[in-house]
Design an enzyme around this catalytic site. Structure first.
Site, PDB file in Angstrom:
ATOM      1  CD  GLU A 160      -2.542   1.014   0.313  1.00  0.00           C
ATOM      2  OE1 GLU A 160      -2.672   1.467  -0.530  1.00  0.00           O
ATOM      3  OE2 GLU A 160      -4.201   1.919   0.835  1.00  0.00           O
ATOM      4  CG  ASP A 161      -0.824   4.467  -1.481  1.00  0.00           C
ATOM      5  OD1 ASP A 161      -1.833   4.429  -0.250  1.00  0.00           O
ATOM      6  OD2 ASP A 161      -1.480   5.878  -2.149  1.00  0.00           O
TER       7      ASP A 161
ATOM      8  CG  ASP B 214      -5.476   9.180   6.145  1.00  0.00           C
ATOM      9  OD1 ASP B 214      -4.395   9.518   7.111  1.00  0.00           O
ATOM     10  OD2 ASP B 214      -6.500   9.349   5.839  1.00  0.00           O
TER      11      ASP B 214
ATOM     12  CG  PHE C 265      -3.613  15.746   1.224  1.00  0.00           C
ATOM     13  CD1 PHE C 265      -4.567  14.885   1.326  1.00  0.00           C
ATOM     14  CD2 PHE C 265      -2.920  15.880  -0.248  1.00  0.00           C
ATOM     15  CE1 PHE C 265      -5.569  14.382   0.508  1.00  0.00           C
ATOM     16  CE2 PHE C 265      -3.743  14.715  -1.264  1.00  0.00           C
ATOM     17  CZ  PHE C 265      -4.683  13.895  -1.566  1.00  0.00           C
TER      18      PHE C 265
ATOM     19  NE  ARG D 232      -3.098   8.044  -9.443  1.00  0.00           N
ATOM     20  CZ  ARG D 232      -3.784   7.657  -8.554  1.00  0.00           C
ATOM     21  NH1 ARG D 232      -2.727   7.549  -7.497  1.00  0.00           N
ATOM     22  NH2 ARG D 232      -4.860   7.481  -8.114  1.00  0.00           N
TER      23      ARG D 232
HETATM   24  P1  IMP Z   1      -7.720   4.908   4.958  1.00  0.00           P
HETATM   25  O1  IMP Z   1      -7.974   3.848   5.191  1.00  0.00           O
HETATM   26  O2  IMP Z   1      -7.951   6.085   5.913  1.00  0.00           O
HETATM   27  O3  IMP Z   1      -6.206   4.402   6.123  1.00  0.00           O
HETATM   28  O4  IMP Z   1      -7.128   5.297   3.155  1.00  0.00           O
HETATM   29  C1  IMP Z   1      -5.603   5.369   2.559  1.00  0.00           C
HETATM   30  C2  IMP Z   1      -5.806   5.928   1.369  1.00  0.00           C
HETATM   31  O5  IMP Z   1      -6.284   6.679   1.683  1.00  0.00           O
HETATM   32  C3  IMP Z   1      -4.317   5.341   0.647  1.00  0.00           C
HETATM   33  O6  IMP Z   1      -4.285   4.530   0.074  1.00  0.00           O
HETATM   34  C4  IMP Z   1      -4.748   6.697  -0.256  1.00  0.00           C
HETATM   35  O7  IMP Z   1      -5.238   6.627  -1.203  1.00  0.00           O
HETATM   36  C5  IMP Z   1      -5.834   7.516   0.668  1.00  0.00           C
HETATM   37  N1  IMP Z   1      -4.838   8.988   1.373  1.00  0.00           N
HETATM   38  C6  IMP Z   1      -4.313   9.090   2.512  1.00  0.00           C
HETATM   39  N2  IMP Z   1      -4.084   9.803   2.983  1.00  0.00           N
HETATM   40  C7  IMP Z   1      -3.776  10.915   1.781  1.00  0.00           C
HETATM   41  C8  IMP Z   1      -2.608  11.813   1.473  1.00  0.00           C
HETATM   42  O8  IMP Z   1      -2.325  12.276   1.836  1.00  0.00           O
HETATM   43  N3  IMP Z   1      -2.653  12.260   0.243  1.00  0.00           N
HETATM   44  C9  IMP Z   1      -3.149  11.222  -1.103  1.00  0.00           C
HETATM   45  N4  IMP Z   1      -3.623  10.277  -0.331  1.00  0.00           N
HETATM   46  C10 IMP Z   1      -3.980  10.220   0.351  1.00  0.00           C
END
Ligand code: IMP
Length: 180
Positions: free
Chosen positions: A102-103, A106, A155, A168
């Site tokens: 995963e990237d 969050d 962000f 990207r």
């Molecule tokens: P989570 O389910 O809240 O952990 O969200 C994960 C997903 O939210 C990641 O795979 C990203 O696609 C997106 N995301 C969360 N923070 C960022 C950010 O700072 N920049 C861009 N995408 C984000």
């Protein structure tokens, strides 16, 4: 909306050189940890993990199959904790060692959902490799086995991470300072 005009050059948070150095370290760890695997499946979460996953897996030498999930993405009207699988994996993972890539983690909701699903489908083991960890934002616990960098609550964009699908392809991680 023309986002590209709002920010000409994002502030660099993690340089291309630092990213590549860390990716190489992670690949070495993965190679050694999975040296005895009978079947390794790397699963990326589209689209954000793609740039990281390609660089990482090019440096992994144990045999690995590749597949992808796509979930509903950030800011598309989903309420927190509600994660939709848009594209499922094609491979069966029963009995396989699964490495989820995963990237960014969050809140943790996306990965929590996917990790539970992978275990339910009978994977032999499931580990998580995440490039970025926004630890202060976490709402559900997600164990990260291979973590690239811990970052503050910005962000971020670049190296797969997007804003409305832009940015990207930046080779570094930048901080987006405009409106989101
Ligand atoms: P989570 O389910 O809240 O952990 O969200 C994960 C997903 O939210 C990641 O795979 C990203 O696609 C997106 N995301 C969360 N923070 C960022 C950010 O700072 N920049 C861009 N995408 C984000």
């Amino acid at each position: 909306m023309n986002i590209t005009k709002r920010v000409s050059k994002p502030r660099v948070l993690i340089s291309e050189q630092d990213l590549q150095r860390r990716v190489t370290e992670l690949a070495k760890e993965i190679d050694s940890d999975y040296a005895d695997t009978t079947r390794l499946v790397a699963i990326g979460v589209l689209k954000g993990s793609v740039f990281f996953m390609v660089d990482l897996l090019k440096q992994v030498h144990v045999p690995v199959q590749v597949d992808f999930f796509q979930t509903s993405s950030y800011g598309e009207g989903t309420s927190p904790g509600e994660v939709r699988i848009r594209k499922d994996i094609d491979l069966s993972i029963r009995g396989a060692d699964v490495l989820l890539i995963e990237d960014i983690v969050d809140t943790g909701f996306t990965l929590r959902t996917i990790l539970d699903l992978l275990r339910f489908r009978g994977a032999r083991s499931v580990k998580l490799c995440a490039l970025l960890d926004k630890v202060s934002r976490r709402q559900v616990e997600v164990p990260i086995d291979y973590r690239g960098f811990e970052i503050d609550d910005h962000f971020v964009i670049g190296y797969g991470l997007d804003l409305a699908d832009y940015y990207r392809n930046l080779p570094y991680i930048g901080i987006y300072e405009g409106d989101t």
